[in-house]
Design an enzyme around this catalytic site. Structure first.
Site, PDB file in Angstrom:
ATOM      1  N   GLY A 191       1.122  -1.127  -0.091  1.00  0.00           N
ATOM      2  CA  GLY A 191       0.633   0.417  -0.458  1.00  0.00           C
ATOM      3  C   GLY A 191       0.744   1.592  -0.193  1.00  0.00           C
ATOM      4  N   ARG A 192       1.856   0.878  -0.672  1.00  0.00           N
ATOM      5  CA  ARG A 192       3.001   1.847  -0.430  1.00  0.00           C
ATOM      6  C   ARG A 192       3.315   2.989   0.660  1.00  0.00           C
ATOM      7  NH1 ARG A 192       3.699  -0.213  -4.083  1.00  0.00           N
ATOM      8  NH2 ARG A 192       4.240   1.085  -6.382  1.00  0.00           N
ATOM      9  N   MET A 193       3.088   2.524   2.049  1.00  0.00           N
ATOM     10  CA  MET A 193       3.471   2.820   3.260  1.00  0.00           C
ATOM     11  C   MET A 193       4.620   2.236   3.276  1.00  0.00           C
ATOM     12  SD  MET A 193       1.013   4.582   3.805  1.00  0.00           S
ATOM     13  CE  MET A 193       0.908   4.893   6.623  1.00  0.00           C
TER      14      MET A 193
END
Length: 218
Positions: A191-193
């Site tokens: 999630g691009r975290m």
């Protein structure tokens, strides 16, 4: 193009207090994973007069508590940048492991003895290349470059190789060391975290060196 990253992660409490340990571990794991050129790094410099940044790939040849070492021509564009502005950054990218390391710090030439030692173990063709290339200077064709190299090879062979004498290091070629002030470890997450842990070097009034750890937002 977009890739979803794994669930592996970085946690501050599980990371060493000194980033040197973690960098050596990550570099070893990149080698073990057979990442192509695991010691390749993007060296970014900036021209003091124009503020124009530039980047290029170089190879890490040595690393310890003092910093990151690479070798190059002292008359090249990057060398000219570093002469006027000795601040630079390095970026390692190990895509197969979903990892990256960014380094910022000051740069200085290593000792002549260190440069001589590394030059002496390079392949002969590489030694000749250091003598024959006026790095970053324009040349009209590939053919002219090869012609230039052949002339230098012939000269060096007559002066050194034919009588068994090692080729000396040219004075315009040698090593640099970047002494890190900041080292950031990046790990891709879903999630691009992504995980980003920044180490910053601190020196107290007594000269004692410590590193602080901070998590950065992705």
């Amino acid at each position: 193009m977009r890739k979803e990253y794994s669930k592996q992660y970085l946690e501050e409490e599980n990371m060493p207090n000194n980033p040197t340990e973690l960098f050596l571990l990550w570099l070893k794991e990149a080698k073990d994973a057979q990442v192509l050129e695991p010691n390749a790094m993007c060296l970014s410099t900036s021209n003091k007069h124009t503020n124009q940044p530039s980047g290029r790939m170089v190879l890490l040849k040595d690393f310890d508590e003092r910093g990151f070492v690479w070798f190059t021509n002292y008359t090249s564009r990057k060398a000219n940048d570093l002469y006027d502005n000795p601040l630079a950054s390095l970026t390692f990218w190990w895509g197969d492991l979903e990892r990256s390391v960014r380094v910022e710090g000051s740069v200085e030439k290593i000792s002549e003895e260190e440069s001589d030692k590394y030059h002496s173990v390079r392949p002969v063709d590489s030694q000749i290349g250091a003598w024959s290339s006026n790095q970053s200077s324009r040349i009209e064709s590939r053919e002219k470059l090869i012609e230039q190299e052949n002339l230098v090879r012939e000269k060096l062979s007559k002066e050194y190789l034919d009588n068994g004498t090692p080729i000396p290091r040219p004075k315009h070629w040698g090593g640099y060391r970047l002494s890190p002030q900041k080292i950031e470890f990046w790990k891709g997450r879903g999630g691009r975290m992504h995980d980003r842990i920044l180490y910053e070097r601190k020196e107290d009034k007594d000269g004692k060196i410590e590193w602080t750890k901070t998590r950065l937002q992705p």
